[in-house]
Design an enzyme around this catalytic site. Structure first.
Site, PDB file in Angstrom:
ATOM      1  N   ASN A 101      -2.308  -3.084   6.690  1.00  0.00           N
ATOM      2  CA  ASN A 101      -0.925  -2.453   6.077  1.00  0.00           C
ATOM      3  C   ASN A 101       0.375  -3.057   7.019  1.00  0.00           C
ATOM      4  OD1 ASN A 101      -2.489  -0.950   4.537  1.00  0.00           O
ATOM      5  ND2 ASN A 101      -2.340   0.920   5.971  1.00  0.00           N
ATOM      6  N   HIS A 128      -1.838  -8.648   8.301  1.00  0.00           N
ATOM      7  CA  HIS A 128      -0.849  -9.032   7.215  1.00  0.00           C
ATOM      8  C   HIS A 128       0.504  -9.117   7.881  1.00  0.00           C
ATOM      9  CE1 HIS A 128      -3.957  -8.016   3.827  1.00  0.00           C
ATOM     10  NE2 HIS A 128      -4.151  -9.186   4.562  1.00  0.00           N
ATOM     11  N   CYS A 136      11.795 -17.233  10.985  1.00  0.00           N
ATOM     12  CA  CYS A 136      12.914 -17.886  10.304  1.00  0.00           C
ATOM     13  C   CYS A 136      12.251 -18.830   9.224  1.00  0.00           C
ATOM     14  CB  CYS A 136      13.431 -18.905  11.547  1.00  0.00           C
ATOM     15  SG  CYS A 136      14.706 -20.102  10.730  1.00  0.00           S
ATOM     16  N   CYS A 163      19.086 -21.124  13.953  1.00  0.00           N
ATOM     17  CA  CYS A 163      19.652 -22.334  13.330  1.00  0.00           C
ATOM     18  C   CYS A 163      20.263 -21.807  12.050  1.00  0.00           C
ATOM     19  CB  CYS A 163      18.285 -22.811  13.111  1.00  0.00           C
ATOM     20  SG  CYS A 163      17.324 -22.288  11.721  1.00  0.00           S
ATOM     21  N   THR A 201      -9.044   1.233   1.074  1.00  0.00           N
ATOM     22  CA  THR A 201      -8.593  -0.222   0.692  1.00  0.00           C
ATOM     23  C   THR A 201      -9.588  -0.359  -0.386  1.00  0.00           C
ATOM     24  OG1 THR A 201      -8.421  -2.328   1.392  1.00  0.00           O
ATOM     25  CG2 THR A 201     -10.380  -1.323   2.223  1.00  0.00           C
ATOM     26  N   SER A 202      -8.701  -1.213  -1.383  1.00  0.00           N
ATOM     27  CA  SER A 202      -9.337  -1.210  -2.858  1.00  0.00           C
ATOM     28  C   SER A 202     -10.444  -2.649  -2.402  1.00  0.00           C
ATOM     29  CB  SER A 202      -8.314  -1.742  -3.902  1.00  0.00           C
ATOM     30  OG  SER A 202      -7.619  -2.808  -3.246  1.00  0.00           O
ATOM     31  N   ASN A 226     -12.710   6.838   0.541  1.00  0.00           N
ATOM     32  CA  ASN A 226     -11.768   6.305  -0.500  1.00  0.00           C
ATOM     33  C   ASN A 226     -11.926   7.164  -1.672  1.00  0.00           C
ATOM     34  OD1 ASN A 226     -10.294   5.113  -2.602  1.00  0.00           O
ATOM     35  ND2 ASN A 226     -10.660   3.035  -1.567  1.00  0.00           N
TER      36      ASN A 226
END
Ligand code: BV8
Ligand code: ZN
Length: 257
Positions: A101, A128, A136, A163, A201-202, A226
């Site tokens: 997550n 993730h 950037c 930048c 979670t799947s 689940n």
């Protein structure tokens, strides 16, 4: 007590080391849409189609509008009893929390549970990335970034202070590699764990979905929380077919450790 819960608590009681792998389902009861659930749809776009470098290259404004919407939504959500129970468990036991997550709710639950700083070992491994960071598109600038995003036009999108190139959400998109250090720490924890508790979670996104397999391959057990079956269900030693917010506190409360 439900037989699955009794079995799961028995396995946890006998475990020296535990690893958690969580997905979007653990945040569902906090009001965060899951990735593949029907309520996960946004403006009839499929998340899988927006969470890619190609989508950002094609239409950075649309992708930022989606992430800005998610960031605002998640900022108004709170950790639920499942997040809090896992935070408490990680503070009391030799446990590592690995999450797919990007909503930051595990970290918020942990920081609410400790006065002051959380011990570094208890901080979640975020495979993730996070909705509340940017990086950037051109240089190596990356930063915490939790304000609202003005996605009205290309000109109002966030720019790099170093930048001036476009900034992008600090998350891992499909087709992008995960941070190798974070990933190797996650697999190390899974290999060393006696039990891997998989929550919400799947189990279809890799390499994250392979974390529980590392525990199994090293001789450990998998527990699944689940409401729905997943590709991991057949490998689980105990299954709690219930919402995480309802059953994880029962699973982890004192007496399971
Ligand atoms: C990689 C961040 C190496 C962004 C996410 C072809 C080409 C390229 C790559 C691939 C390919 N084929 C396969 C791949 C690999 C790909 C992949 O796995 N694809 C899948 C879809 C087939 N993986 C990658 O690309 C990864 N990188 O492999 O790099 C590489 C490099 C180049 C080329 C090849 C390989 C990167 C993957 C990371 C993608 N980013 N998120 C963002 O969030 O915006 S993944 C995204 O899915 C979210 O992070 C989410 O967490 C994750 C997994 O989904 P879930 O968390 O499981 O959520 P979902 O909605 O699916 O399920 C919710 C579950 O909860 C359900 O089971 C439901 O029953 C349950 N639930 C509901 N309510 C509750 C509940 N449970 C408990 N309690 C409740 N109340
Ligand atoms: Zn830059």
């Amino acid at each position: 007590m439900d037989a699955g819960l009794a079995r799961a608590r028995e396995l946890l009681a006998g475990a020296d080391r535990v690893v958690f792998l969580t997905g979007a389902g653990v945040s569902a009861e906090s009001g965060v849409p899951t990735f593949r659930g029907h309520q996960g749809l946004w403006k009839s776009c499929r998340p899988q189609d927006l969470a890619t470098p190609e989508a950002f290259r094609a239409d950075p404004r649309l992708v930022w509008e989606w992430y800005g919407w998610r960031r605002t939504l998640v900022a108004a959500c709170a950790p639920n009893p499942a997040h809090r129970a896992m935070a408490g468990f990680c503070l009391d036991r030799d446990a590592t929390l690995v999450t797919q997550n990007v909503d930051g709710l595990h970290t918020r639950a942990l920081l609410e549970a400790v006065e002051g700083d959380a011990p570094p070992r208890t901080l979640p491994l975020t495979l993730h990335g996070s909705l509340f960071t940017v990086k950037c598109t051109s240089c190596d600038h990356h930063a915490h970034h939790d304000g609202p995003v003005d996605a009205a036009s290309l000109e109002t999108l966030p720019r790099c202070p170093s930048c001036a190139a476009l900034l992008r959400p600090g998350v891992v998109w499909f087709g992008e590699s995960l941070d190798p250090q974070v990933l190797s720490r996650a697999f190390q924890a899974a290999q060393e764990a006696d039990v891997c508790v998989v929550v919400g979670t799947s189990a279809v996104v890799h390499p994250a979905a392979s974390v529980p397999l590392a525990t199994l391959e090293a001789g450990g057990r998998v527990l699944e929380v689940n409401p729905e079956p997943t590709p991991l269900s057949g490998m689980a030693s105990a299954i709690l077919r219930a919402p995480a917010g309802r059953v994880v506190p029962d699973l982890l409360e004192d007496g399971a450790g």
